[in-house]
Design an enzyme around this catalytic site. Structure first.
Site, mmCIF file in Angstrom:
data_model
loop_
_atom_site.group_PDB
_atom_site.id
_atom_site.type_symbol
_atom_site.label_atom_id
_atom_site.label_comp_id
_atom_site.label_asym_id
_atom_site.label_seq_id
_atom_site.Cartn_x
_atom_site.Cartn_y
_atom_site.Cartn_z
ATOM 1 N N HIS A 236 -29.115 6.371 13.914
ATOM 2 C CA HIS A 236 -28.038 7.030 14.639
ATOM 3 C C HIS A 236 -28.316 7.031 16.138
ATOM 4 O O HIS A 236 -29.467 6.989 16.572
ATOM 5 C CB HIS A 236 -27.889 8.488 14.182
ATOM 6 C CG HIS A 236 -27.633 8.655 12.731
ATOM 7 N ND1 HIS A 236 -26.401 8.442 12.150
ATOM 8 C CD2 HIS A 236 -28.469 9.027 11.716
ATOM 9 C CE1 HIS A 236 -26.481 8.680 10.850
ATOM 10 N NE2 HIS A 236 -27.730 9.033 10.563
ATOM 11 N N ARG B 171 -18.035 4.940 6.433
ATOM 12 C CA ARG B 171 -18.815 5.916 5.680
ATOM 13 C C ARG B 171 -17.931 7.032 5.169
ATOM 14 O O ARG B 171 -17.070 7.548 5.892
ATOM 15 C CB ARG B 171 -19.920 6.514 6.572
ATOM 16 C CG ARG B 171 -20.998 7.269 5.798
ATOM 17 C CD ARG B 171 -22.009 7.913 6.732
ATOM 18 N NE ARG B 171 -23.275 8.194 6.067
ATOM 19 C CZ ARG B 171 -24.201 9.015 6.530
ATOM 20 N NH1 ARG B 171 -24.015 9.655 7.678
ATOM 21 N NH2 ARG B 171 -25.317 9.225 5.874
ATOM 22 N N ASP C 1 -33.419 6.125 9.320
ATOM 23 C CA ASP C 1 -32.632 7.365 9.407
ATOM 24 C C ASP C 1 -32.929 8.112 10.706
ATOM 25 O O ASP C 1 -32.675 9.303 10.822
ATOM 26 C CB ASP C 1 -32.865 8.267 8.193
ATOM 27 C CG ASP C 1 -31.833 9.391 8.082
ATOM 28 O OD1 ASP C 1 -30.714 9.226 8.593
ATOM 29 O OD2 ASP C 1 -32.163 10.440 7.494
ATOM 30 N N ASN D 244 -30.787 17.382 10.181
ATOM 31 C CA ASN D 244 -30.523 18.150 8.957
ATOM 32 C C ASN D 244 -31.661 17.992 7.952
ATOM 33 O O ASN D 244 -31.454 17.621 6.787
ATOM 34 C CB ASN D 244 -29.177 17.746 8.336
ATOM 35 C CG ASN D 244 -28.013 18.063 9.246
ATOM 36 O OD1 ASN D 244 -27.948 19.155 9.823
ATOM 37 N ND2 ASN D 244 -27.090 17.126 9.400
#
Length: 304
Positions: free
Chosen positions: A41, A132, A256, A261
């Site tokens: 990301h 997504r 990732d 989170n």
């Protein structure tokens, strides 16, 4: 006077959004040329690319320059940047990253009701090759059938894959959705399976059954999320290795990064790279996982 909602004004990262590992180790594993981080990301910076007012979490800024430096350190030359729900359906940050990627980046979009076909085609030209669908409640209310149909209408004819962010207990319902989707279907983060019952529990068995259908691919990313043991995540690594051996032609891997989170500190991305050797001990499977499969799935140039 009514106070504004915290998520509309708060810039402090949310609990569960720690900074990336401060000093990831240099991997000892020499990756094949054109190896790809198939799930990462870019966040902000917020003063340039503001986070969505209705987001459910606020990450720490992780701009494209930071991601590029990490990939150089890890020996990764290709990457797939996934639009995060904290940026919503405003793809400015993703487009900026892709346009600065010199052809080494592809993208995964979040298509919403306000996304136009013209915007979708702009995303495609920039390098987006998948959309997504988030089914995890901490990110959004799961999409309805009408919303999914709307997305499929907008991306029709582009050949994009559908990337599903789901939990293992939802695999039974997922079978019907897979039949609905016209192309390749990618399950994120090993399906976020619960390893309480081990690698042969109901969720891992269901995931292997989905793979057997031939339409589903799996990202063997997020071993740190799935593991019940902590680093070096032996239980989740063993499951990832099972999946690679089970369907070596339909698996991809990703960091990732920057790991939002999560509980506790961010994992060491250098360690995550070194664990690939355990996930894909067969050199032929390693090349498929890191080079050939992401090239096929996300439309990178062939290296053969």
């Amino acid at each position: 006077m009514t106070e504004p909602a915290v998520h509309e004004t708060e810039s402090t990262p949310s609990p569960g959004c720690p900074p990336p590992h401060p000093a990831p180790r240099t991997p000892s594993l020499a990756l094949p040329r054109d190896s790809c981080d198939a799930h990462c990301h870019v966040f902000g910076p917020a003063d340039v690319f503001p986070y969505a007012p209705d987001r459910t979490f606020t990450p720490i800024d992780a701009p494209k320059e930071q991601l590029r430096a990490l990939h150089a350190h890890l020996g990764l030359t290709r990457a797939v940047v996934v639009q995060s729900s904290c940026h919503g359906n405003d793809h400015s940050v993703l487009l900026d990253a892709l346009r600065g990627g010199c052809g080494r980046l592809r993208g995964v979009a979040l298509i919403g009701e306000t996304t136009t076909r013209d915007e979708v085609e702009e995303l495609h030209r920039a390098g987006v090759r998948a959309f997504r669908l988030n089914f995890l409640p901490h990110l959004r209310t799961p999409p309805t059938r009408a919303e999914i149909d709307s997305v499929l209408e907008r991306v029709d004819g582009l050949g994009w894959a559908a990337q599903l962010h789901v939990r293992g207990e939802e695999f039974e319902a997922l079978e019907g959705l897979v039949r609905l989707l016209p192309g390749r279907v990618v399950v994120d983060h090993i399906g976020r399976v619960d390893l309480a019952d081990g690698r042969d529990g109901p969720a891992p068995r269901a995931l292997r059954a989905l793979l057997d259908g031939g339409q589903v691919w799996v990202k063997v990313s997020g071993v740190d999320r799935v593991s019940r043991q902590g680093p070096p995540y032996a239980d989740a690594v063993a499951l990832a290795a099972d999946l690679v051996a089970h369907a070596p032609e339909r698996v991809v891997w990703g960091t990732d990064y920057p790991h939002v989170n999560i509980a506790g500190e961010a994992p060491d991305d250098g360690l995550l790279v070194d664990l690939i050797e355990r996930i894909a001990p067969d050199p032929a499977h390693l090349r498929r996982l890191m080079v050939d499969n992401p090239a096929e799935l996300f439309d990178f140039p062939s290296t053969h």
